[in-house]
Design a protein around this motif. Sequence first.
Motif, PDB file in Angstrom:
ATOM      1  N   ASP A 187      -8.212  15.970   4.650  1.00 38.94           N
ATOM      2  CA  ASP A 187      -9.390  14.811   4.813  1.00 38.94           C
ATOM      3  C   ASP A 187      -9.375  14.235   3.380  1.00 38.94           C
ATOM      4  O   ASP A 187      -9.717  12.971   3.416  1.00 38.94           O
ATOM      5  N   VAL A 188      -9.420  14.930   2.232  1.00 34.74           N
ATOM      6  CA  VAL A 188      -9.279  14.215   1.132  1.00 34.74           C
ATOM      7  C   VAL A 188      -8.201  13.470   0.735  1.00 34.74           C
ATOM      8  O   VAL A 188      -8.199  12.380   0.434  1.00 34.74           O
ATOM      9  N   ALA A 189      -6.800  13.819   1.449  1.00 34.08           N
ATOM     10  CA  ALA A 189      -5.889  12.693   1.148  1.00 34.08           C
ATOM     11  C   ALA A 189      -5.869  11.622   2.065  1.00 34.08           C
ATOM     12  O   ALA A 189      -5.388  10.630   1.605  1.00 34.08           O
ATOM     13  N   ARG A 190      -6.456  11.913   3.245  1.00 29.87           N
ATOM     14  CA  ARG A 190      -6.566  10.562   4.063  1.00 29.87           C
ATOM     15  C   ARG A 190      -7.476   9.747   3.591  1.00 29.87           C
ATOM     16  O   ARG A 190      -7.467   8.474   3.590  1.00 29.87           O
ATOM     17  N   GLN A 191      -8.681  10.197   2.901  1.00 32.40           N
ATOM     18  CA  GLN A 191      -9.706   9.422   2.248  1.00 32.40           C
ATOM     19  C   GLN A 191      -9.100   8.667   1.050  1.00 32.40           C
ATOM     20  O   GLN A 191      -9.386   7.411   0.781  1.00 32.40           O
ATOM     21  N   SER A 192      -7.974   9.376   0.399  1.00 33.10           N
ATOM     22  CA  SER A 192      -7.331   8.603  -0.765  1.00 33.10           C
ATOM     23  C   SER A 192      -6.558   7.493  -0.152  1.00 33.10           C
ATOM     24  O   SER A 192      -6.552   6.340  -0.650  1.00 33.10           O
ATOM     25  N   VAL A 193      -6.020   7.741   0.940  1.00 33.81           N
ATOM     26  CA  VAL A 193      -5.213   6.594   1.492  1.00 33.81           C
ATOM     27  C   VAL A 193      -6.144   5.460   2.325  1.00 33.81           C
ATOM     28  O   VAL A 193      -5.638   4.169   1.673  1.00 33.81           O
ATOM     29  N   GLU A 194      -7.288   5.685   2.703  1.00 34.34           N
ATOM     30  CA  GLU A 194      -7.968   4.711   3.104  1.00 34.34           C
ATOM     31  C   GLU A 194      -8.594   3.873   1.898  1.00 34.34           C
ATOM     32  O   GLU A 194      -8.699   2.708   2.114  1.00 34.34           O
ATOM     33  N   LEU A 195      -8.767   4.611   0.843  1.00 34.26           N
ATOM     34  CA  LEU A 195      -9.547   3.989  -0.377  1.00 34.26           C
ATOM     35  C   LEU A 195      -8.570   3.127  -0.865  1.00 34.26           C
ATOM     36  O   LEU A 195      -8.605   1.892  -1.273  1.00 34.26           O
ATOM     37  N   ALA A 196      -7.290   3.504  -1.261  1.00 30.37           N
ATOM     38  CA  ALA A 196      -6.036   3.021  -1.668  1.00 30.37           C
ATOM     39  C   ALA A 196      -5.868   1.600  -0.842  1.00 30.37           C
ATOM     40  O   ALA A 196      -5.353   0.570  -1.269  1.00 30.37           O
ATOM     41  N   GLN A 197      -5.730   1.826   0.646  1.00 31.83           N
ATOM     42  CA  GLN A 197      -5.526   0.741   1.394  1.00 31.83           C
ATOM     43  C   GLN A 197      -6.513  -0.367   1.444  1.00 31.83           C
ATOM     44  O   GLN A 197      -6.447  -1.635   1.341  1.00 31.83           O
ATOM     45  N   ALA A 198      -7.782  -0.028   1.320  1.00 30.69           N
ATOM     46  CA  ALA A 198      -8.766  -0.978   1.304  1.00 30.69           C
ATOM     47  C   ALA A 198      -8.863  -1.894  -0.031  1.00 30.69           C
ATOM     48  O   ALA A 198      -8.935  -2.960  -0.168  1.00 30.69           O
ATOM     49  N   HIS A 199      -8.623  -0.912  -1.064  1.00 31.44           N
ATOM     50  CA  HIS A 199      -8.206  -1.722  -2.404  1.00 31.44           C
ATOM     51  C   HIS A 199      -7.070  -2.705  -2.436  1.00 31.44           C
ATOM     52  O   HIS A 199      -7.231  -3.859  -3.101  1.00 31.44           O
ATOM     53  N   TYR A 200      -6.108  -2.069  -1.843  1.00 30.22           N
ATOM     54  CA  TYR A 200      -4.777  -3.276  -1.731  1.00 30.22           C
ATOM     55  C   TYR A 200      -5.193  -4.298  -0.675  1.00 30.22           C
ATOM     56  O   TYR A 200      -4.854  -5.601  -1.290  1.00 30.22           O
TER      57      TYR A 200
END
Length: 466
Positions: A187-200
Motif C-alpha cells: 500500500d505504501v509503495a502504491r501510494q508512492s507511485v500514485e503521488l509520483a504519477q500525480a506530480h508528474y
Amino acid sequence: MHRNRSKKHLLNSLLPAVFMLFAASACTLHAQETHTPQSTIQTPVKLTLPDAISLALEHNRDVQVAAKDIDDAEARIKEVYGRAYPQLNGNVSYTRNIELPVLFIPPNTPFNPSPKAQKFEMGLKNDVVAGVSASQVLFDPQLNTGIQIAKRYRNYAELSSDSKQEEIVRDVKIAFYAVLLSERLVDVARQSVELAQAHYDNIKAHYDQGTAAEFDLLRAEVQLANARPQLSRQENGLALSKDNLKLKIGLEPQQQLDIIGNLAVEAAPETDTESDIDNLIASNTMIRALKAQEAMLEKNISIENAAYFPVLSAFANYNYQAQDNSLNIGDYEWVNTFMAGLTLSVPLFNGFQTKHRVAQARIGMDRAVLSRMQIEDGIRLALDQAKLDLKEAKERYDALAQSVGQAHRAVDIADVRFRSGVGTQLEVLDSQTALAQTESEQALAAFDYFAALAEWEKLTSSMREN
C-alpha cells in the motif's frame, strides 16, 4: 538496527516460501491435473489469525508427528503391561531319528553280568510332539519399574507435543503478521507511485504550457520510474509471505488468500515482574517436558539397579507325544505329559556389568539435568529479550504514528506551495520520500511488536493456561 531485526524476522519466515515458488513453477502442468477443484483454488479463502492457527494445528506435519509419538507411548505402556500377563505358547515338532540314540550298560553289573559294556538303541525312528507351555512372572523389579517408565514416557510425549504446538502457533503468528506487513508495504509503495504519477502529470501540464523547465520534468519522470520497481518488489514480497503462510498451515500453493487483520498496535500486555520469572520458567511446557524426561531417566536408574535382584517365575508344560517307525500317524500310540513348577533366577556375577550400567544411567540423568538448566537460562534470557522488544517496538510505533500524520501534512503543504509557485519541486519529492519512509518504518515497528508478542505468548503460554 530495528530494520535489520525486521529483515531477520522476514527472512526467517519467507525462506521456506522461496523453495515453494520454485516447486510450484516446476509443477505447473501437474497442478492442473490435481484433485483439488480449480474453482476452489481460485476462490480466495478468508483467513483470520485464529483460522490460520486452527489449520496449522490440523495439517502441520510436525504436529502430526508429535501426535504419533503419543500413540507410540500408549503402545509402549500396553507392551510393558503385556509382560506382566501370563505368556502362553504352542508348539508342534517332528523329529526323524536317522541314527537312534544308544544307552550303554556298564559290565559286571546286575543288568549286564558280562565283562563288556552292552548298548541298547532307544526310541523309534519318528518322534512327533505337540504341546502348550505357559509362564507367569511372579516377582521382577525391572517389570514394575518398566511400567512406571512407560507412563512417564507418555507424559513426556504429551508435553513434547504441547511444546511443538506452541512453536507452530508462534511461527504461524509471525507468518500471518508478515503477510499483513507485506500488504502494508505494498500500500505504501502504491501510494508512492500514485503521488509520483500525480506530480508528474502536474509538471507535464506546466511544461506543455511553458511554465516548467525540462529539468523539472526529467526529475519527475525519474521519481516515477524509481517508484514503480519498488511497488513490484513489494508485490513479490507479498506473494512470498503468503506462500510461506500457506506452507505453515497446509494449504495448496495455488490457493488464493484474503487475509483479515491489521497491524494496529494497542496497549502492550502486562509483562510479569522479576519475581514471577521463576514461575514462568517452571511452568514453561518445554521445561516441564524436560523434567518429565528426567523423571523417566531417574526410573531408568532404578530399573538398572533391579538387575541385582532375583526373578521368580511359574511355568507349566503340557505335551502330547508319540513315536513309531512308520509314517502312519493314525496308528501311533499317543501319550500325555504335564509338568509345572517354579523358576528362581538369582544373579551372582556378570563381570560388574550391572554396576556400570547403573553408572551410565546416573550419568544420563545428570546430563539431562544440566541440559535442562542450560535451557532454563536460555528461556530466562528470551523472556527478558521479549519484554524489551515489546517495549521498544511499542514506543517506536507510537512515535512514528505522530510522524506519519505530520508526513501526510508535509506532502499536502509542499504540493500546495509548488502549485502556487512558492515552493520547489525538491520540497515535493522530499516530502513524498519522507512519507513513504515513515509509513514503512511504522509498519516495520508494528511487525516487530507482534513478532515479540508472539514469542512472549509462546514462552508464557503454559502459565496463562494454568
